[in-house]
Design a protein around this motif. Sequence first.
Motif, PDB file in Angstrom:
ATOM      1  N   CYS A 123      50.234 -87.095 -16.465  1.00  0.00           N
ATOM      2  CA  CYS A 123      48.914 -87.262 -15.848  1.00  0.00           C
ATOM      3  C   CYS A 123      49.024 -87.557 -14.354  1.00  0.00           C
ATOM      4  CB  CYS A 123      48.148 -88.371 -16.560  1.00  0.00           C
ATOM      5  SG  CYS A 123      47.642 -87.952 -18.246  1.00  0.00           S
ATOM      6  N   THR A 124      50.106 -88.210 -13.940  1.00  0.00           N
ATOM      7  CA  THR A 124      50.341 -88.421 -12.509  1.00  0.00           C
ATOM      8  C   THR A 124      50.474 -87.084 -11.796  1.00  0.00           C
ATOM      9  OG1 THR A 124      51.462 -90.537 -12.901  1.00  0.00           O
ATOM     10  CG2 THR A 124      51.889 -89.448 -10.804  1.00  0.00           C
ATOM     11  N   SER A 150      46.990 -85.166 -11.791  1.00  0.00           N
ATOM     12  CA  SER A 150      45.964 -85.753 -10.928  1.00  0.00           C
ATOM     13  C   SER A 150      46.314 -85.622  -9.445  1.00  0.00           C
ATOM     14  CB  SER A 150      45.730 -87.219 -11.299  1.00  0.00           C
ATOM     15  OG  SER A 150      46.939 -87.953 -11.267  1.00  0.00           O
ATOM     16  N   PHE A 151      47.599 -85.735  -9.096  1.00  0.00           N
ATOM     17  CA  PHE A 151      47.954 -85.597  -7.682  1.00  0.00           C
ATOM     18  C   PHE A 151      47.764 -84.162  -7.199  1.00  0.00           C
ATOM     19  CE2 PHE A 151      50.703 -85.123  -3.971  1.00  0.00           C
ATOM     20  CZ  PHE A 151      50.362 -86.250  -3.237  1.00  0.00           C
ATOM     21  N   SER A 152      47.889 -83.198  -8.088  1.00  0.00           N
ATOM     22  CA  SER A 152      47.722 -81.800  -7.691  1.00  0.00           C
ATOM     23  C   SER A 152      46.306 -81.514  -7.190  1.00  0.00           C
ATOM     24  CB  SER A 152      48.063 -80.869  -8.861  1.00  0.00           C
ATOM     25  OG  SER A 152      47.144 -81.037  -9.924  1.00  0.00           O
ATOM     26  N   VAL A 183      41.863 -89.011  -5.218  1.00  0.00           N
ATOM     27  CA  VAL A 183      43.196 -88.570  -5.645  1.00  0.00           C
ATOM     28  C   VAL A 183      44.173 -89.742  -5.658  1.00  0.00           C
ATOM     29  CG1 VAL A 183      45.171 -87.123  -5.036  1.00  0.00           C
ATOM     30  CG2 VAL A 183      42.853 -86.195  -4.878  1.00  0.00           C
ATOM     31  N   HIS A 231      45.762 -90.700  -9.405  1.00  0.00           N
ATOM     32  CA  HIS A 231      47.181 -90.514  -9.711  1.00  0.00           C
ATOM     33  C   HIS A 231      47.885 -91.868  -9.835  1.00  0.00           C
ATOM     34  CE1 HIS A 231      48.743 -91.371  -5.620  1.00  0.00           C
ATOM     35  NE2 HIS A 231      49.940 -91.345  -6.179  1.00  0.00           N
ATOM     36  N   TRP A 266      50.444 -93.442 -12.538  1.00  0.00           N
ATOM     37  CA  TRP A 266      51.788 -93.719 -12.024  1.00  0.00           C
ATOM     38  C   TRP A 266      52.183 -95.170 -12.290  1.00  0.00           C
ATOM     39  CZ3 TRP A 266      53.412 -94.574  -6.289  1.00  0.00           C
ATOM     40  CH2 TRP A 266      54.803 -94.535  -6.194  1.00  0.00           C
ATOM     41  N   LEU A 282      54.843 -83.209  -5.255  1.00  0.00           N
ATOM     42  CA  LEU A 282      54.689 -82.642  -6.605  1.00  0.00           C
ATOM     43  C   LEU A 282      56.034 -82.245  -7.195  1.00  0.00           C
ATOM     44  CD1 LEU A 282      51.464 -80.480  -6.213  1.00  0.00           C
ATOM     45  CD2 LEU A 282      51.762 -82.444  -7.723  1.00  0.00           C
ATOM     46  N   MET A 304      57.497 -85.265  -8.695  1.00  0.00           N
ATOM     47  CA  MET A 304      56.759 -85.635  -9.910  1.00  0.00           C
ATOM     48  C   MET A 304      57.196 -84.807 -11.113  1.00  0.00           C
ATOM     49  SD  MET A 304      52.891 -86.294  -8.495  1.00  0.00           S
ATOM     50  CE  MET A 304      52.495 -87.742  -7.495  1.00  0.00           C
TER      51      MET A 304
END
Length: 382
Positions: free
Chosen positions: A80-81, A84-86, A100, A104, A108, A165, A168
Motif C-alpha cells: 500500500c505504501t 499510494s506514493f505512486s 500523498v 503513503h 509505511w 518508487l 519501494m
Amino acid sequence: MAALIPYWRLSGFYFFYFALLGSAAPFLGLYFDHLGFTAERIGELVAIPMLMRCLAPNLWGWLGDVTGRRLTIVRIGAVCTLISFSLIFYSKSYAWLALVMALHAFFWHAVLPQFEVITLAHLHEQASRYSQVRLWGSIGFIAAVVGLGALFEHLSLDIYPVAVLTVMVGIVISSVWVPNAVPAERSEPEGQGGFFRQLCRPGVLAFFVCVGLMQVSHGPYYTFFTIHLETLGYGRGTIGLLWALGVVAEILIFLVMASLLARFSLRQVLVASFLLAALRWFLLGTLADHFGVLLIAQLMHAATFGSFHAAAIHFVQRSFGHRQQGQGQALYATLAGVGGALGALYSGYSWASLGPLWTFAIASLASLAAAVIIAIPSKNSA
C-alpha cells in the motif's frame, strides 16, 4: 541457535526499508524546494509523514498484538505504501502532495514496529545481535544517499519520485522473502499489568518524553540540512557523501553496541547520546562552513541515532511484556513521529524567520532537556 536465524532475509528488509529513508531524509525537502515551495510549506510537507506516525503505528501495533499476524501487516503496508506514493505523478499541487505524504506514510509507518517484533522473535535469547542485523538498514541508507546524491549531480530532481518508487519495490519483494516468527511466551513479573500500567511506570514515561524531545531536535537536520549545505556552497555529491559518513559512523556503533550495553546501563548510553546530540546541532548551526567541523558533526551521528536507537529498542523490549511488544514498539515510533513532526514544523517557520543558527540552537536545547530528564534517577528505570 544462531544458524536458525534468517540473518540475510531480515537484513535485506532493513536494507530496503532504510534505503527509502535515505531517499527521503536528505532529498525530500530538496525536491519540494525544487518544485518552488517556501520554507514554511516545505516544513509542513515534511512534517505530515511524521505526524502519521502518531496514528498509524498504534493502530497497526494494536492490530498486530490482537491478531498475531504481524508479517501480514508488514506485507500489506509495503504494497500500500508503493501504491499510494505512486499518486504523486497525478499532481504537484500543495494539497495533493500533502495527501500523498499522509496516505503513503500511514502504511509505511505500519511496517517497521511490527518488523522489529518479528526480528526480535527470530533472535530469541540473542537480542544483543539486533544491532548486527539492523546495521544493514544503515548500509541501505548509505547506498541511497550516495547513489542519489551522485545521480542528482547530473540529472534533474524531476526523476526523484521514480527513484523512490524503485526502492519501494525492493521493500515489497524483501517483505515476501522474510519468514514469520512469533514472540516466545515468557514469564512476566507478578502484578506487571496491562500495557497502560506498564507504560505509567516513572522510568518508562520519562524515556518516552525523551524520545519525543530527541526527535524534535532532529527536525532541522532532516528537513533543512541538505538545503543548508547547498547554501554554504557544497555540491550535491558531497552532501550525499556527508549523509553517508554519518551512517557509516552509525554502522560502526551498531557493531560494538552489544559490548557497550554489557558495560554501561541503558540510561548511561542514552544520556551520552543526548549530550552529543546537543553538541552536534550546535556545531551544524554555527560552524558547518568549516569542512573539518562538519565531518566531526556527521561522525556524531553514531550517538544521535545509532546508540540512541539501539538502546531505545532494548529499553522498549525490557519495559513491556510479550503481549504488549507490538504496542510498545508502536508507541516508540509514535513519539518519534510526534517529535519529528514538531521538529519539522518549528524548523520550517524558524528557518524562514530566525535562520539556521537559532533553528539549530533550539534543537540543541531540546537534546539537553532530554539528557537532564533521563539522567534523573527514577524507580523501575533501566
